[in-house]
Structure formats: structure tokens, C-alpha cells
Design a protein around this motif. Structure first.
Motif, short mmCIF file in Angstrom:
data_model
loop_
_atom_site.label_atom_id
_atom_site.label_comp_id
_atom_site.label_asym_id
_atom_site.label_seq_id
_atom_site.Cartn_x
_atom_site.Cartn_y
_atom_site.Cartn_z
N THR A 9 -48.29 27.23 16.37
CA THR A 9 -48.60 26.42 16.74
C THR A 9 -47.45 25.84 18.25
O THR A 9 -45.99 26.26 17.41
N THR A 11 -45.31 24.97 20.38
CA THR A 11 -44.45 23.43 20.35
C THR A 11 -43.54 23.40 21.33
O THR A 11 -43.50 22.43 22.11
N VAL A 21 -43.26 29.30 19.18
CA VAL A 21 -44.32 29.13 17.97
C VAL A 21 -44.28 28.30 17.22
O VAL A 21 -43.07 29.07 16.42
N GLY A 54 -49.32 22.52 22.11
CA GLY A 54 -50.42 22.04 21.20
C GLY A 54 -51.74 22.96 20.67
O GLY A 54 -52.76 23.09 19.57
N ASP A 55 -51.39 24.37 21.56
CA ASP A 55 -52.44 25.67 21.16
C ASP A 55 -52.01 26.23 20.17
O ASP A 55 -51.12 26.31 19.45
N GLN A 56 -53.22 26.63 19.17
CA GLN A 56 -53.01 27.40 18.60
C GLN A 56 -53.29 28.76 19.01
O GLN A 56 -54.38 29.66 19.22
N GLN A 76 -55.51 33.36 21.20
CA GLN A 76 -55.40 31.71 21.05
C GLN A 76 -56.07 32.10 20.28
O GLN A 76 -57.47 32.38 19.78
#
Length: 77
Positions: A9, A11, A21, A54-56, A76
Motif C-alpha cells: 500500500t 503510504t 510502499v 492508499g493505492d494498492q 496497480q
């Protein structure tokens, strides 16, 4: 040897072309037999600044780009 690919994720995206990440791994403690969560932060190259907090994402090893950055974003997740 194949390059490692990790999933985590985002951060932080404050730096230009760089994201931080957080990658979490789970394993069983050898003596206590209890599941433990450990996380580690990696700095990855994001050329277009397209990933936000917040993106994976999936990151892959690459040649060192700076003192602390030797990962690049693959996609992503």
C-alpha cells in the motif's frame, strides 16, 4: 535470477517521482506458533506521479536509482 515482485500500500507520495510502499508479510512464529504481521517500507520509482496514498501497487526490483530507491512500480494491484 528473477526480480522480486512485492505488493503493498502506498503510504506517501510527497516526493517527486517517488512513492513509499508499505509491504506486510505474515508468518508463523517458530516457537509460539502464532501468526505474526511484520511490515517494511520500500521507496519505489513512480515516473508519472500517478499513484496516491492508499493505492494498492505491485513493485519490482531494479537497478539503484538513488541512495534509497531500488524498486519501481509495475502496476496497480
Amino acid at each position: 535470477m528473477p526480480k522480486r515482485i512485492l505488493q503493498g500500500t502506498v503510504t506517501s507520495d510527497k516526493n517527486d517521482q517517488t512513492i513509499t510502499v508499505s509491504v506486510e508479510r505474515r508468518f508463523t512464529h517458530p516457537v509460539l506458533k502464532k501468526t505474526i504481521r511484520k511490515s517494511k517500507k520500500y521507496r519505489a520509482h513512480d515516473a508519472q506521479n500517478q499513484y496516491k496514498v492508499g493505492d494498492q501497487v505491485r513493485i519490482q526490483e531494479c537497478a539503484p536509482m538513488s541512495k534509497t530507491k531500488c524498486w519501481e512500480v509495475v502496476a496497480q494491484a
